[in-house]
Design a protein around this motif. Structure first.
Motif, PDB file in Angstrom:
ATOM      1  N   ALA A 267       1.702  12.312  -6.657  1.00 50.83           N
ATOM      2  CA  ALA A 267       2.465  11.255  -6.000  1.00 50.83           C
ATOM      3  C   ALA A 267       3.882  11.720  -5.673  1.00 50.83           C
TER       4      ALA A 267
ATOM      5  N   SER B  50       0.711   4.122  -2.883  1.00 46.47           N
ATOM      6  CA  SER B  50       0.432   5.522  -2.574  1.00 46.47           C
ATOM      7  C   SER B  50       1.550   6.435  -3.064  1.00 46.47           C
TER       8      SER B  50
ATOM      9  N   TYR C 257      -3.616   9.522 -17.007  1.00 47.17           N
ATOM     10  CA  TYR C 257      -2.958   8.459 -16.257  1.00 47.17           C
ATOM     11  C   TYR C 257      -2.952   7.163 -17.064  1.00 47.17           C
TER      12      TYR C 257
ATOM     13  N   GLY D 284       1.402   6.720  -6.789  1.00 45.16           N
ATOM     14  CA  GLY D 284       0.151   7.242  -7.314  1.00 45.16           C
ATOM     15  C   GLY D 284      -0.711   6.208  -7.995  1.00 45.16           C
ATOM     16  N   THR D 285      -0.264   4.952  -8.018  1.00 39.49           N
ATOM     17  CA  THR D 285      -1.086   3.911  -8.638  1.00 39.49           C
ATOM     18  C   THR D 285      -2.321   3.599  -7.795  1.00 39.49           C
ATOM     19  N   LEU D 286      -2.270   3.948  -6.516  1.00 38.99           N
ATOM     20  CA  LEU D 286      -3.390   3.686  -5.623  1.00 38.99           C
ATOM     21  C   LEU D 286      -4.637   4.458  -6.039  1.00 38.99           C
ATOM     22  N   TYR D 287      -4.428   5.645  -6.622  1.00 38.69           N
ATOM     23  CA  TYR D 287      -5.556   6.515  -6.946  1.00 38.69           C
ATOM     24  C   TYR D 287      -5.490   7.065  -8.375  1.00 38.69           C
ATOM     25  N   GLY D 288      -4.704   6.428  -9.232  1.00 42.69           N
ATOM     26  CA  GLY D 288      -4.676   6.836 -10.638  1.00 42.69           C
ATOM     27  C   GLY D 288      -4.266   8.282 -10.839  1.00 42.69           C
ATOM     28  N   ASP D 289      -3.179   8.681 -10.188  1.00 40.96           N
ATOM     29  CA  ASP D 289      -2.709  10.068 -10.186  1.00 40.96           C
ATOM     30  C   ASP D 289      -2.347  10.550 -11.591  1.00 40.96           C
TER      31      ASP D 289
ATOM     32  N   ARG E 290       3.125   4.445 -15.726  1.00 47.65           N
ATOM     33  CA  ARG E 290       3.454   4.672 -14.309  1.00 47.65           C
ATOM     34  C   ARG E 290       4.272   3.508 -13.738  1.00 47.65           C
TER      35      ARG E 290
ATOM     36  N   VAL F 105       0.834  -1.203   0.000  1.00 44.60           N
ATOM     37  CA  VAL F 105       0.000   0.000   0.000  1.00 44.60           C
ATOM     38  C   VAL F 105       0.870   1.256   0.000  1.00 44.60           C
TER      39      VAL F 105
END
Length: 262
Positions: free
Chosen positions: A59, A25, A44, A28-33, A49, A21
């Motif tokens: 990110a 984070s 994105y 930025g892969t956690l939220y498609g930054d 990425r 996690v």
């Protein structure tokens, strides 16, 4: 015995989950930054990425998932094999790779190693072609997106609750900060300075502090000036450990037992 085994298994799963996690984070892969570079159109793309082929908007690192996982593997290797020494990254941008290293130490309850965060926090230096001819046409210093303040990097550490006494900032140009940095031993040396100048200065100042079994990571080996600095240094120092590719951009090698150290 079964209870003890079950507890250790659960603890290892929790560590793995935390680091997964944390990586997601930081990249930025956690939220498609969405990226901010001029070549991806602000869209994105998980494949770009993963390979660090864009500049994230929010990110904390632009090195991508593949290089982050390599960093985790190397950090965990030196921890599990008791290779002595601190961790350092030279050229940190928003601090994501250093935050990840500190998070890895925390997940292993390692309270002895330090993470050195070395950067000008003002972008890259203008080229000095009279000293470093390979940098004659370098334009990295014109990219204002690469100038992230120390205050902002510290705040990024703080957001992850990872800013403490095991994090040491080395602020300034590498030629001024690295030769006299308060480092006795290193286990991880991660170079991300793009230029010939930044790469060779870090290697000259820090390579001999690496423990046997430690690692060097070169983030920008795909750039000709950086590769030239690395290749010339390795030839000069008689380093024969193989260069291992990561993602088509970066490489790493391990310091062998026959390395020429003082």
């Amino acid at each position: 015995m079964n209870d003890s085994h079950d507890f250790l298994t659960a603890a290892m799963k929790m560590r793995n989950r935390y680091l997964n996690v944390l990586e997601a984070s930081l990249t930025g892969t956690l939220y498609g930054d969405a990226p901010i570079d001029p070549w991806t159109g602000g869209k994105y793309d998980p494949n770009k990425r993963a390979l660090g082929r864009d500049w994230p908007g929010l990110a904390q690192t632009m090195i991508g998932s593949a290089r982050m996982r390599n960093l985790r593997y190397l950090c965990e290797t030196v921890i599990l094999n008791d290779v002595p020494g601190d961790f350092i990254e030279t050229g940190v941008w928003r601090g994501g790779a250093c935050i990840f290293m500190r998070g890895i130490l925390a997940s292993y309850s390692d309270t002895q190693r330090r993470v050195f965060v070395a950067d000008s926090f003002a972008g890259l230096p203008p080229p000095s072609p009279d000293i470093y001819a390979a940098d004659a046409v370098d334009v990295h210093h014109t990219h204002t997106q690469l100038a992230i303040s120390r205050k902002d990097v510290e705040e990024n550490f703080r957001r992850y609750d990872l800013l403490d006494g095991q994090v040491v900032f080395l602020e300034g140009w590498f030629k001024d900060t690295l030769p006299n940095a308060p480092i006795q031993k290193l286990a991880i040396l991660r170079l991300d300075g793009d230029m010939y100048e930044s790469t060779i200065q870090a290697l000259d100042a820090l390579y001999r502090k690496l423990s046997q079994g430690g690692f060097v990571v070169v983030d920008d080996y795909f750039l000709a000036p950086c590769a030239q600095a690395v290749n010339e240094f390795r030839t000069r120092e008689g380093i024969t450990s193989p260069l291992i590719p990561i993602d088509g951009y970066a490489v790493w090698w391990r310091v062998s037992e026959t390395a020429n150290h003082d």
